[in-house]
Design a protein around this motif. Structure first.
Motif, PDB file in Angstrom:
ATOM      1  N   SER A 178       0.584  -1.319   0.045  1.00 25.12           N
ATOM      2  CA  SER A 178      -0.037   0.106   0.066  1.00 25.12           C
ATOM      3  C   SER A 178       0.471   1.532   0.345  1.00 25.12           C
ATOM      4  O   SER A 178       1.900   1.827   0.456  1.00 25.12           O
ATOM      5  CB  SER A 178      -0.968   0.211   1.260  1.00 25.12           C
ATOM      6  OG  SER A 178      -1.550   1.121   1.578  1.00 25.12           O
ATOM      7  N   ARG A 180       0.210   3.456   1.210  1.00 27.26           N
ATOM      8  CA  ARG A 180       0.327   4.173   2.519  1.00 27.26           C
ATOM      9  C   ARG A 180       0.854   3.946   3.553  1.00 27.26           C
ATOM     10  O   ARG A 180       0.444   4.187   4.899  1.00 27.26           O
ATOM     11  CB  ARG A 180      -1.842   4.179   2.657  1.00 27.26           C
ATOM     12  CG  ARG A 180      -2.523   4.970   2.494  1.00 27.26           C
ATOM     13  CD  ARG A 180      -4.705   5.083   2.834  1.00 27.26           C
ATOM     14  NE  ARG A 180      -4.290   5.686   4.093  1.00 27.26           N
ATOM     15  CZ  ARG A 180      -4.015   5.085   5.130  1.00 27.26           C
ATOM     16  NH1 ARG A 180      -3.902   4.433   5.369  1.00 27.26           N
ATOM     17  NH2 ARG A 180      -3.574   6.598   6.348  1.00 27.26           N
ATOM     18  N   THR A 182       3.836   3.745   5.142  1.00 27.33           N
ATOM     19  CA  THR A 182       3.990   5.448   6.128  1.00 27.33           C
ATOM     20  C   THR A 182       3.544   5.787   7.326  1.00 27.33           C
ATOM     21  O   THR A 182       3.014   5.677   8.595  1.00 27.33           O
ATOM     22  CB  THR A 182       4.970   5.829   5.613  1.00 27.33           C
ATOM     23  OG1 THR A 182       5.745   5.062   5.004  1.00 27.33           O
ATOM     24  CG2 THR A 182       5.743   6.821   6.771  1.00 27.33           C
ATOM     25  N   ARG A 183       2.018   5.905   5.970  1.00 27.17           N
ATOM     26  CA  ARG A 183       1.347   6.782   6.751  1.00 27.17           C
ATOM     27  C   ARG A 183       0.331   6.300   7.821  1.00 27.17           C
ATOM     28  O   ARG A 183      -0.050   6.967   8.243  1.00 27.17           O
ATOM     29  CB  ARG A 183       0.494   7.588   5.650  1.00 27.17           C
ATOM     30  CG  ARG A 183      -0.865   8.898   6.040  1.00 27.17           C
ATOM     31  CD  ARG A 183      -1.542   9.433   5.142  1.00 27.17           C
ATOM     32  NE  ARG A 183      -1.104   9.809   4.200  1.00 27.17           N
ATOM     33  CZ  ARG A 183      -1.354  10.789   2.870  1.00 27.17           C
ATOM     34  NH1 ARG A 183      -2.655  10.238   2.439  1.00 27.17           N
ATOM     35  NH2 ARG A 183      -0.684  11.322   2.031  1.00 27.17           N
ATOM     36  N   ALA A 184      -0.731   5.372   7.345  1.00 29.77           N
ATOM     37  CA  ALA A 184      -1.286   4.095   8.091  1.00 29.77           C
ATOM     38  C   ALA A 184      -0.083   4.246   9.743  1.00 29.77           C
ATOM     39  O   ALA A 184      -0.541   4.089  10.755  1.00 29.77           O
ATOM     40  CB  ALA A 184      -0.849   2.554   7.833  1.00 29.77           C
ATOM     41  N   GLU A 187      -0.680   6.910  11.263  1.00 26.84           N
ATOM     42  CA  GLU A 187      -2.175   7.234  12.541  1.00 26.84           C
ATOM     43  C   GLU A 187      -2.267   6.585  13.555  1.00 26.84           C
ATOM     44  O   GLU A 187      -2.431   6.851  14.691  1.00 26.84           O
ATOM     45  CB  GLU A 187      -3.099   6.611  11.369  1.00 26.84           C
ATOM     46  CG  GLU A 187      -2.616   8.175  10.047  1.00 26.84           C
ATOM     47  CD  GLU A 187      -3.484   7.613   8.727  1.00 26.84           C
ATOM     48  OE1 GLU A 187      -3.637   8.009   7.763  1.00 26.84           O
ATOM     49  OE2 GLU A 187      -4.200   6.266   8.786  1.00 26.84           O
ATOM     50  N   HIS A 210      -8.710   6.731  10.064  1.00 25.11           N
ATOM     51  CA  HIS A 210      -7.508   5.579   9.875  1.00 25.11           C
ATOM     52  C   HIS A 210      -8.178   4.396   9.198  1.00 25.11           C
ATOM     53  O   HIS A 210      -7.595   4.397   7.730  1.00 25.11           O
ATOM     54  CB  HIS A 210      -7.006   4.804  11.036  1.00 25.11           C
ATOM     55  CG  HIS A 210      -6.414   3.984  10.871  1.00 25.11           C
ATOM     56  ND1 HIS A 210      -4.841   3.986  10.186  1.00 25.11           N
ATOM     57  CD2 HIS A 210      -5.860   3.237  11.192  1.00 25.11           C
ATOM     58  CE1 HIS A 210      -4.407   3.083   9.350  1.00 25.11           C
ATOM     59  NE2 HIS A 210      -5.040   1.539  10.701  1.00 25.11           N
ATOM     60  N   ALA A 213      -9.957   6.084   5.796  1.00 21.13           N
ATOM     61  CA  ALA A 213      -9.055   6.703   5.098  1.00 21.13           C
ATOM     62  C   ALA A 213      -8.061   5.222   3.877  1.00 21.13           C
ATOM     63  O   ALA A 213      -8.200   4.883   2.703  1.00 21.13           O
ATOM     64  CB  ALA A 213      -7.432   7.363   5.445  1.00 21.13           C
ATOM     65  N   SER A 214      -7.686   4.083   4.915  1.00 21.96           N
ATOM     66  CA  SER A 214      -7.498   2.970   4.034  1.00 21.96           C
ATOM     67  C   SER A 214      -8.792   1.931   3.310  1.00 21.96           C
ATOM     68  O   SER A 214      -8.396   1.790   2.205  1.00 21.96           O
ATOM     69  CB  SER A 214      -7.472   1.676   5.658  1.00 21.96           C
ATOM     70  OG  SER A 214      -6.515   2.029   5.746  1.00 21.96           O
ATOM     71  N   LYS A 216     -11.402   3.983   1.745  1.00 25.29           N
ATOM     72  CA  LYS A 216     -11.002   4.830   0.544  1.00 25.29           C
ATOM     73  C   LYS A 216      -9.972   4.796  -0.439  1.00 25.29           C
ATOM     74  O   LYS A 216      -9.899   4.650  -1.756  1.00 25.29           O
ATOM     75  CB  LYS A 216     -10.724   6.595   0.611  1.00 25.29           C
ATOM     76  CG  LYS A 216     -10.718   7.139   0.069  1.00 25.29           C
ATOM     77  CD  LYS A 216     -11.668   7.037  -0.860  1.00 25.29           C
ATOM     78  CE  LYS A 216     -12.499   8.250  -2.853  1.00 25.29           C
ATOM     79  NZ  LYS A 216     -13.413   8.462  -2.599  1.00 25.29           N
ATOM     80  N   ASN A 217      -8.513   4.295   0.264  1.00 24.78           N
ATOM     81  CA  ASN A 217      -7.241   4.109  -0.711  1.00 24.78           C
ATOM     82  C   ASN A 217      -7.773   2.107  -0.948  1.00 24.78           C
ATOM     83  O   ASN A 217      -7.719   2.416  -2.335  1.00 24.78           O
ATOM     84  CB  ASN A 217      -6.002   3.366   0.452  1.00 24.78           C
ATOM     85  CG  ASN A 217      -4.843   2.883  -0.547  1.00 24.78           C
ATOM     86  OD1 ASN A 217      -4.593   3.262  -0.885  1.00 24.78           O
ATOM     87  ND2 ASN A 217      -4.275   1.483  -0.160  1.00 24.78           N
TER      88      ASN A 217
END
Length: 237
Positions: A178, A180, A182-184, A187, A210, A213-214, A216-217
């Motif tokens: 993913s 995401r 690093t962002r995950a 979070e 959180h 956003a996952s 949506k990803n």
């Protein structure tokens, strides 16, 4: 791996072992999604009685990993995009609630252990490279530990008992990589800080954001794949 509240001490039966082995095979795709389950074959493979096997299958049905119909038999659940998105909507609501309760009920020791766990996660090469954030199940899974930290038996039963392995099945089937990653992880760090500050409202909001956003990803990845498939179709037609 049998996921239980750490305070529980129970004897492991043959049905428990068979349940766990079949469960792992389904989650990891060794037994394919949508495939028919042959009770005679499984009973022979595990050298168990049909009654013991049926006990294991009953538990797999409660975990939503198989569906059973009278006079038809058992099948592994299909991994559908619609099913995945529905699960994420349920997770957003219930894990947000679990996070609020964790801020109230988690012990200082549990919080310290979670911070140590996140420090261990931060050392993973795939996470450092920003390509994937993979967590082993159970005590090394951030979400699992937050749910247990809620100390709410009903939430634990639903999220760690009924839905946990279905969620992991979808993760395995749709891929763990993913953008995401690093962002995950960041979070997760903010969520545990909110829990440590005993700010239930903030912890719930951060968890809901959180998971949303996952979701949506995933929707974006599915849309991109659909576009690519359409482009390939148009190019070859």
């Amino acid at each position: 791996m049998a996921l239980l509240n750490p305070t529980q001490q129970v004897a492991i039966t043959t049905a428990d072992k068979v349940f766990e082995q079949i469960q792992n095979a389904i989650v990891e795709g060794v037994i394919a999604a949508g495939s028919k389950i042959s009770e005679p074959e499984l009973a022979k493979k595990f050298q168990i009685s049909r009654s013991t096997l049926r006990e294991a299958l009953n538990r797999l049905e409660k975990c939503h990993l198989i569906v059973r119909k009278a006079n038809v038999g058992s099948r592994v659940v299909e991994c559908t995009i619609e099913g995945l998105l529905e699960i994420y909507i349920v997770r957003e609501a219930l894990e947000g609630m679990a996070c609020r309760q964790a801020a109230q009920n988690m012990t200082d020791e549990e919080i310290a252990n979670m911070k140590t766990m996140l420090e261990t996660h931060s050392q993973a090469k795939d996470l450092k490279d920003g390509v994937a954030y993979y967590q082993e199940e159970g005590d090394l899974d951030f979400h699992y530990k937050v749910i247990l930290g809620s100390h709410n038996k009903e939430l634990i039963n639903i999220l760690c008992g009924q839905l946990y392995h279905l969620v992991r099945m979808y993760r395995c089937q749709f891929g763990m990589n993913s953008p995401r990653a690093t962002r995950a992880f960041d979070e997760h760090s903010r969520i545990i800080e909110a829990i440590a500050d005993r700010d239930g409202e903030l912890a719930e909001m951060l968890m809901r954001r959180h998971i949303a956003a996952s979701r949506k990803n995933i929707e974006n990845k599915i849309a991109l794949k659909s576009e690519q498939n359409q482009h390939t179709h148009n190019s070859t037609s």
